[in-house]
Design a protein around this motif. Structure first.
Motif, PDB file in Angstrom:
ATOM      1  N   ASP A   1       0.780  -1.231   0.000  1.00 26.17           N
ATOM      2  CA  ASP A   1       0.000   0.000   0.000  1.00 26.17           C
ATOM      3  C   ASP A   1       0.815   1.286   0.000  1.00 26.17           C
ATOM      4  O   ASP A   1       0.260   2.349  -0.273  1.00 26.17           O
ATOM      5  CB  ASP A   1      -0.917   0.041   1.232  1.00 26.17           C
ATOM      6  N   SER A   2       2.103   1.195   0.330  1.00 29.58           N
ATOM      7  CA  SER A   2       2.864   2.434   0.493  1.00 29.58           C
ATOM      8  C   SER A   2       4.363   2.192   0.338  1.00 29.58           C
ATOM      9  O   SER A   2       4.833   1.059   0.489  1.00 29.58           O
ATOM     10  CB  SER A   2       2.612   3.013   1.893  1.00 29.58           C
TER      11      SER A   2
ATOM     12  N   SER B   1       5.611   4.542  -8.625  1.00 29.71           N
ATOM     13  CA  SER B   1       5.753   3.266  -7.925  1.00 29.71           C
ATOM     14  C   SER B   1       7.150   3.173  -7.333  1.00 29.71           C
ATOM     15  O   SER B   1       8.078   3.842  -7.783  1.00 29.71           O
ATOM     16  CB  SER B   1       5.520   2.089  -8.875  1.00 29.71           C
TER      17      SER B   1
ATOM     18  N   ALA C   1       4.887  -0.991  -4.674  1.00 27.44           N
ATOM     19  CA  ALA C   1       3.725  -0.214  -4.242  1.00 27.44           C
ATOM     20  C   ALA C   1       3.496   0.876  -5.271  1.00 27.44           C
ATOM     21  O   ALA C   1       4.444   1.529  -5.720  1.00 27.44           O
ATOM     22  CB  ALA C   1       3.957   0.405  -2.869  1.00 27.44           C
TER      23      ALA C   1
ATOM     24  N   TYR D   1       1.447   4.403  -5.608  1.00 26.71           N
ATOM     25  CA  TYR D   1       0.931   5.317  -4.594  1.00 26.71           C
ATOM     26  C   TYR D   1       0.663   6.693  -5.183  1.00 26.71           C
ATOM     27  O   TYR D   1       1.107   7.022  -6.286  1.00 26.71           O
ATOM     28  CB  TYR D   1       1.921   5.420  -3.424  1.00 26.71           C
TER      29      TYR D   1
ATOM     30  N   ALA E   1       2.220  12.510  -1.531  1.00 27.53           N
ATOM     31  CA  ALA E   1       1.590  13.355  -0.508  1.00 27.53           C
ATOM     32  C   ALA E   1       1.558  14.817  -0.933  1.00 27.53           C
ATOM     33  O   ALA E   1       0.652  15.554  -0.549  1.00 27.53           O
ATOM     34  CB  ALA E   1       2.332  13.208   0.810  1.00 27.53           C
TER      35      ALA E   1
END
Length: 103
Positions: A46-47, A75, A91, A93, A96
């Motif tokens: 997931d991360s 990724s 992952a 993602y 942020a």
């Protein structure tokens, strides 16, 4: 021609069971196994932090981790052979923050 059977994948299952016992706090993955490549496993996480946790447990050097893209999303991924199993760990993602200068 020989028919593939569940025992062909026993190395992967045994390895994953061992990891679950010895590293119970390792982030849970989505796993893909195939009868066509019975000693390989794809580990989707997931991360990036989860990729890092798996990297440490599998003993992969940090410089073997690659930042890439799958589709239009970033990724983080690596390939490794550990415990007799070929791992592809990754992952996908959403960052942020946006890159500097992006609108």
């Amino acid at each position: 021609m020989r028919t593939a059977n569940l025992a062909d994948q026993s190395v992967v299952f045994t390895c994953l069971a061992g990891l679950a016992v010895t590293h119970p706090n390792l982030p849970a993955p989505y796993l893909t196994l195939s009868r066509h490549l019975p000693q390989e496993v794809a580990v989707q996480l997931d991360s990036p932090a989860a990729v890092e946790a798996w990297r440490e447990v599998l003993g992969v050097a940090p410089d073997r981790v690659v930042a890439d893209r799958i589709g239009d999303r970033p990724s983080l991924e690596f390939k490794s052979r550990a415990f007799g199993v070929h791992f592809f760990v990754y992952a996908v993602y959403t960052p942020a923050t946006q890159p500097v200068g992006a609108t």
